[in-house]
Motif scaffolding. Structure first.
Motif, PDB file in Angstrom:
ATOM      1  N   THR A  50       0.951  -1.214   0.315  1.00 59.09           N
ATOM      2  CA  THR A  50       0.594  -0.463   0.370  1.00 59.09           C
ATOM      3  C   THR A  50       0.742   0.801   0.274  1.00 59.09           C
ATOM      4  OG1 THR A  50      -0.875  -0.605   2.465  1.00 59.09           O
ATOM      5  CG2 THR A  50      -2.213  -0.641   1.116  1.00 59.09           C
ATOM      6  N   CYS A  51       0.369   2.281  -0.611  1.00 59.56           N
ATOM      7  CA  CYS A  51       1.084   3.799  -0.808  1.00 59.56           C
ATOM      8  C   CYS A  51       0.603   5.053  -0.655  1.00 59.56           C
ATOM      9  CB  CYS A  51       1.628   3.611  -2.105  1.00 59.56           C
ATOM     10  SG  CYS A  51       3.074   1.918  -2.897  1.00 59.56           S
ATOM     11  N   THR A  52       0.829   5.947  -0.252  1.00 58.39           N
ATOM     12  CA  THR A  52      -0.097   6.979  -0.317  1.00 58.39           C
ATOM     13  C   THR A  52       0.918   8.006  -1.467  1.00 58.39           C
ATOM     14  OG1 THR A  52       1.667   7.991   1.508  1.00 58.39           O
ATOM     15  CG2 THR A  52      -0.807   6.472   1.876  1.00 58.39           C
ATOM     16  N   PHE A  53       0.413   9.060  -1.728  1.00 60.46           N
ATOM     17  CA  PHE A  53       1.043   9.820  -2.623  1.00 60.46           C
ATOM     18  C   PHE A  53       1.623  11.501  -1.872  1.00 60.46           C
ATOM     19  CE2 PHE A  53       1.289  13.348  -5.417  1.00 60.46           C
ATOM     20  CZ  PHE A  53       1.784  12.901  -6.863  1.00 60.46           C
ATOM     21  N   ASP A  54       2.692  11.238  -1.769  1.00 60.74           N
ATOM     22  CA  ASP A  54       3.189  12.293  -0.753  1.00 60.74           C
ATOM     23  C   ASP A  54       3.507  14.636  -2.170  1.00 60.74           C
ATOM     24  OD1 ASP A  54       4.991  14.295   0.424  1.00 60.74           O
ATOM     25  OD2 ASP A  54       6.155  12.929   1.577  1.00 60.74           O
ATOM     26  N   GLU A  55       2.759  15.037  -1.214  1.00 62.23           N
ATOM     27  CA  GLU A  55       2.100  16.261  -1.614  1.00 62.23           C
ATOM     28  C   GLU A  55       3.451  17.045  -1.932  1.00 62.23           C
ATOM     29  OE1 GLU A  55       0.406  17.492  -3.730  1.00 62.23           O
ATOM     30  OE2 GLU A  55      -1.679  16.000  -3.466  1.00 62.23           O
ATOM     31  N   GLY A  56       4.371  16.647  -0.847  1.00 58.62           N
ATOM     32  CA  GLY A  56       6.079  17.124  -0.490  1.00 58.62           C
ATOM     33  C   GLY A  56       6.953  17.333  -1.513  1.00 58.62           C
ATOM     34  N   ASP A  57       6.847  15.857  -1.691  1.00 58.64           N
ATOM     35  CA  ASP A  57       8.032  15.233  -2.996  1.00 58.64           C
ATOM     36  C   ASP A  57       7.305  14.946  -4.546  1.00 58.64           C
ATOM     37  OD1 ASP A  57       7.172  13.013  -1.744  1.00 58.64           O
ATOM     38  OD2 ASP A  57       9.103  12.233  -1.708  1.00 58.64           O
ATOM     39  N   PHE A  58       5.852  14.490  -4.518  1.00 62.86           N
ATOM     40  CA  PHE A  58       5.132  14.503  -4.977  1.00 62.86           C
ATOM     41  C   PHE A  58       5.309  13.418  -6.299  1.00 62.86           C
ATOM     42  CE2 PHE A  58       4.701  19.229  -5.078  1.00 62.86           C
ATOM     43  CZ  PHE A  58       3.580  19.901  -5.442  1.00 62.86           C
ATOM     44  N   ARG A  59       5.279  12.219  -4.912  1.00 58.21           N
ATOM     45  CA  ARG A  59       5.349  10.915  -5.484  1.00 58.21           C
ATOM     46  C   ARG A  59       4.820   9.648  -4.468  1.00 58.21           C
ATOM     47  NH1 ARG A  59      10.299   9.129  -7.360  1.00 58.21           N
ATOM     48  NH2 ARG A  59       9.555   6.177  -6.195  1.00 58.21           N
ATOM     49  N   TYR A  60       4.054   9.036  -5.143  1.00 58.58           N
ATOM     50  CA  TYR A  60       3.957   8.022  -3.748  1.00 58.58           C
ATOM     51  C   TYR A  60       5.108   6.963  -3.601  1.00 58.58           C
ATOM     52  CZ  TYR A  60      -0.496   7.445  -5.971  1.00 58.58           C
ATOM     53  OH  TYR A  60      -2.021   7.731  -6.229  1.00 58.58           O
ATOM     54  N   HIS A  61       4.838   6.610  -2.077  1.00 59.38           N
ATOM     55  CA  HIS A  61       6.315   6.411  -1.323  1.00 59.38           C
ATOM     56  C   HIS A  61       4.714   4.585  -0.586  1.00 59.38           C
ATOM     57  CE1 HIS A  61       9.199   8.986  -0.966  1.00 59.38           C
ATOM     58  NE2 HIS A  61       7.446  10.044  -1.437  1.00 59.38           N
ATOM     59  N   ALA A  62       5.715   3.853  -0.718  1.00 61.25           N
ATOM     60  CA  ALA A  62       5.004   2.295   0.383  1.00 61.25           C
ATOM     61  C   ALA A  62       4.817   2.418   1.716  1.00 61.25           C
ATOM     62  CB  ALA A  62       6.400   1.335   0.250  1.00 61.25           C
ATOM     63  N   ARG A  63       3.720   2.279   2.298  1.00 59.34           N
ATOM     64  CA  ARG A  63       3.455   2.383   3.585  1.00 59.34           C
ATOM     65  C   ARG A  63       3.620   1.105   4.526  1.00 59.34           C
ATOM     66  NH1 ARG A  63       5.076   7.333   4.042  1.00 59.34           N
ATOM     67  NH2 ARG A  63       4.166   8.902   2.391  1.00 59.34           N
ATOM     68  N   ALA A  64       4.824   0.672   5.413  1.00 63.71           N
ATOM     69  CA  ALA A  64       4.086   0.064   6.227  1.00 63.71           C
ATOM     70  C   ALA A  64       2.486  -0.156   6.888  1.00 63.71           C
ATOM     71  CB  ALA A  64       5.177  -0.606   7.502  1.00 63.71           C
ATOM     72  N   LEU A  65       2.029   1.189   7.340  1.00 64.25           N
ATOM     73  CA  LEU A  65       0.447   0.975   8.608  1.00 64.25           C
ATOM     74  C   LEU A  65       0.360   2.776   7.805  1.00 64.25           C
ATOM     75  CD1 LEU A  65      -0.560   1.363  11.355  1.00 64.25           C
ATOM     76  CD2 LEU A  65       0.827   2.999  11.782  1.00 64.25           C
ATOM     77  N   ILE A  66      -1.123   2.897   7.478  1.00 67.65           N
ATOM     78  CA  ILE A  66      -1.825   3.636   7.353  1.00 67.65           C
ATOM     79  C   ILE A  66      -3.079   2.869   8.586  1.00 67.65           C
ATOM     80  CG2 ILE A  66      -4.127   4.517   5.718  1.00 67.65           C
ATOM     81  CD1 ILE A  66      -2.249   2.899   3.989  1.00 67.65           C
ATOM     82  N   SER A  67      -2.886   4.541   9.617  1.00 70.91           N
ATOM     83  CA  SER A  67      -3.800   4.699  10.008  1.00 70.91           C
ATOM     84  C   SER A  67      -4.742   5.269  10.455  1.00 70.91           C
ATOM     85  CB  SER A  67      -2.992   6.111  11.652  1.00 70.91           C
ATOM     86  OG  SER A  67      -1.787   4.354  12.518  1.00 70.91           O
TER      87      SER A  67
END
Length: 255
Positions: free
Chosen positions: A124-141
């Motif tokens: 699972t990944c979330t898009f980071d508006e800081g660097d404009f790219r997706y990053h893999a996430r271990a936890l989505i709280s």
């Protein structure tokens, strides 16, 4: 505590989760009821596989764009096989997966005092508006919470030298040689330490539900947001302690 019940939804392709052990861990730590349920796919509608395939990520540098999946992609989702360590691993938008998962929660259990925790083998990944790219996430709280067993392996970075050595001579043989050299310094797929690390992520999501804060900025606290595997292993396996601030909060929650 605001929470009085937790549901843990298993991921059968990753037995190292040791879900019964996690159930006992939470019961021993907090005055709450903890129940185990099957994988969320067991409770989903027939179109869930198409929905999951439609939230795959194909371009890390673009915000979410819904994908129209092929029949082959839908069939892959139906099988829900263990894809760990395969050359081609699919990425998914974590928030969209969260929306899909939310649909399986019965209305009478969709309450503020009930936390639903879903384990998945998907990255699972979330898009980071800081660097404009997706990053893999271990936890989505949130509620529901998603803990990605693949994200635990892929999201926190391995030692810098590990990557340097791979880049110097990239080949399948080289990958295996480098992995052997640094074995033990990072989590691998089906790692026997997986369950211990997940305990920390469970603590983090419960802290978020109770206080609105997920992570700690002190790297000797079990609630530290580890961006490196060495920090993850230290906080969750070697140290297993809380900072003074969070220890007091945990004590109050435990009573």
């Amino acid at each position: 505590m605001k929470i009085n019940r937790v549901f843990l939804y298993d991921e059968p392709t990753v037995p190292e989760i040791q879900i019964e052990k996690l159930q006992k861990f939470l019961k021993d730590a907090f005055p709450i009821k903890v129940e185990i349920r099957k994988n969320f796919l067991e409770y989903s509608s027939k179109d869930v596989f198409e929905k999951i395939a439609s939230v795959r990520i194909f371009d890390l540098k673009k915000p979410f764009q819904k994908h129209v999946p092929s029949l082959k992609e839908i069939e892959v989702e139906k099988k829900n096989q263990d894809a760990s360590g395969q050359e081609e691993m699919f990425l998914y938008d974590g928030f969209k997966i969260q929306e899909i998962i939310s649909e399986v929660i019965p209305k009478n259990e969709n309450k503020f005092d009930t936390l639903h925790v879903f384990f998945t083998n998907k990255i699972t990944c979330t898009f980071d508006e800081g660097d404009f790219r997706y990053h893999a996430r271990a936890l989505i709280s949130s509620n529901p919470t998603i803990i990605s067993t693949s994200g635990i392996v892929e999201a926190p970075a391995k030692p810098k030298q590990f990557y340097f050595e791979l880049m110097s001579n990239f080949s399948n043989e080289k990958i295996e040689d480098v992995k052997k050299k640094y074995k033990g310094e990072f989590l691998e797929y089906h790692d026997p330490r997986t369950s211990q690390v997940i305990e920390g992520y469970l603590l983090q999501t419960i802290m978020y539900q109770e206080t609105g804060e997920t992570f700690c900025d002190q790297n000797d606290c079990r609630l530290f947001n580890a961006h490196w595997q060495k920090d993850l292993l230290y906080t969750q396996i070697e140290n297993k302690k809380f900072c003074k601030k969070h220890l007091e909060i945990i004590k109050k929650m435990s009573n």
